[in-house]
Design an enzyme around this catalytic site. Structure first.
Site, short mmCIF file in Angstrom:
data_model
loop_
_atom_site.label_atom_id
_atom_site.label_comp_id
_atom_site.label_asym_id
_atom_site.label_seq_id
_atom_site.Cartn_x
_atom_site.Cartn_y
_atom_site.Cartn_z
N GLU A 69 -30.35 41.10 -4.68
CA GLU A 69 -31.81 41.29 -4.57
C GLU A 69 -32.15 42.36 -3.52
OE1 GLU A 69 -33.79 40.14 -6.63
OE2 GLU A 69 -32.70 38.49 -7.54
N ASN B 152 -33.60 46.14 -4.28
CA ASN B 152 -34.89 46.58 -3.72
C ASN B 152 -34.77 47.95 -3.06
OD1 ASN B 152 -36.29 44.38 -4.59
ND2 ASN B 152 -36.44 43.38 -2.60
N ARG C 218 -39.18 44.22 -13.34
CA ARG C 218 -39.16 43.45 -12.10
C ARG C 218 -39.96 42.16 -12.29
NH1 ARG C 218 -35.30 45.04 -11.32
NH2 ARG C 218 -35.23 43.36 -9.90
#
Ligand SMILES: Nc1ncnc2c1ncn2[C@@H]1O[C@H](COP(=O)(O)OP(=O)(O)O)[C@@H](O)[C@H]1O
Ligand SMILES: [Mg+2]
Lengths: 101, 151
Positions: B53, B57, B111
């Site tokens: 994650e 990002n 997303r």
């Protein structure tokens, strides 16, 4: 990630194999969109038994499929998601809109 | 951000270009490093997911239209605490509190806005420090309890 699409008596079956992350998600979403648009199934089963890793990109993939199926009034079933993937789905509360088997 | 001033018993640091192929590499690297804590399969999966994650990002959000640098650091402390830091030098986050809220995303349909929520619930602690135009540092802690060695 490998994506296998099968048109069966029980509806459309999409089998995902390997790691479902952001790197794989774009292609997965496209293949799913292509298959659902072409075959317009009433039931689509996403078979995740061969998925070895999944992060939040998998949520977007299932939601993408859910949207596609909702457009035609169809149903989504997510089958055999491994425990790690299930934990991600549950964190997002996906069990409220998609059937898990 | 609370700093751990203690001396780690082990440490590793990686830097790589923010190409999406490196998401899998970062997961494999942290799993290899954390293995010395003898984590359970569930713990390893939690750690890999949280790192995936944070690194994603940096790749997706920090550098919207270029390939920038991403840093991954792992440190292990005496009490079995694994500290993971993911850092980028990208566009930064204007409102970290808002960004951390479940379902908040500035991304597209790829997303879900659940990245920070997953990092928070899969790890024990999550600290996010960000400055617009300077970059973002995500620091996560997870304690791996020692297991009975008679396995
Ligand atoms: N490293 C980063 N650099 C810039 N913006 C970021 C970074 N990490 C997160 N963000 C911002 O925080 C939002 C929420 O992140 P996250 O919870 O992971 O959800 P998602 O990645 O699905 O959008 C992102 O949409 C983005 O606006
Ligand atoms: Mg994210």
């Amino acid at each position: 990630m490998k994506i296998n699409v099968r048109d069966t008596e029980d509806g459309l079956v999409i089998q995902l194999s390997g790691e479902l992350d952001h790197h794989a998600a774009k292609n997965a979403l496209k293949e799913i969109a292509d298959a659902t648009e072409e075959l317009v199934p009433t039931i689509c089963t996403l078979d995740m038994s061969e998925v070895t890793f999944m992060d939040s990109s998998g949520i977007a993939v299932v939601l993408g499929l859910y949207r596609k199926m909702s457009e035609v009034g169809g149903k989504v079933i997510v089958k055999n998601a491994p425990p790690g993937a299930m934990k991600v789905f549950n964190t997002a509360g996906l069990e409220r809109i998609v059937t898990f088997e | 951000m609370s700093k751990d001033k203690r001396c780690p018993v082990n440490e590793m640091k990686l830097e790589f270009p923010g190409r999406s192929i490196n998401e899998g590499f970062a997961r494999a690297a942290i799993a290899g490093f954390a293995a010395q804590l003898d984590p359970t399969l569930d713990e390893i999966n939690d750690i890999k997911t949280a790192v995936s994650e944070a690194v994603t990002n940096s790749i997706v959000h920090a550098y919207p239209d270029k390939i920038g640098r991403v840093m991954l650091r792992g440190r292990i402390f005496e009490d079995g605490v694994l500290e993971i830091t993911v850092k980028d030098w990208g566009i930064g986050i204007e409102d970290v509190r808002k960004a951390r809220a479940p379902m908040f995303t500035t991304g597209n349909e790829e997303r879900s806005g659940m990245g920070f929520t997953i990092m928070e619930s899969f790890m024990d602690k999550l600290y996010v420090r960000s400055k617009v135009g300077k970059g973002t540092t995500v620091r996560m802690l997870k304690r791996i309890a020692p297991r009975n060695t008679a396995r």
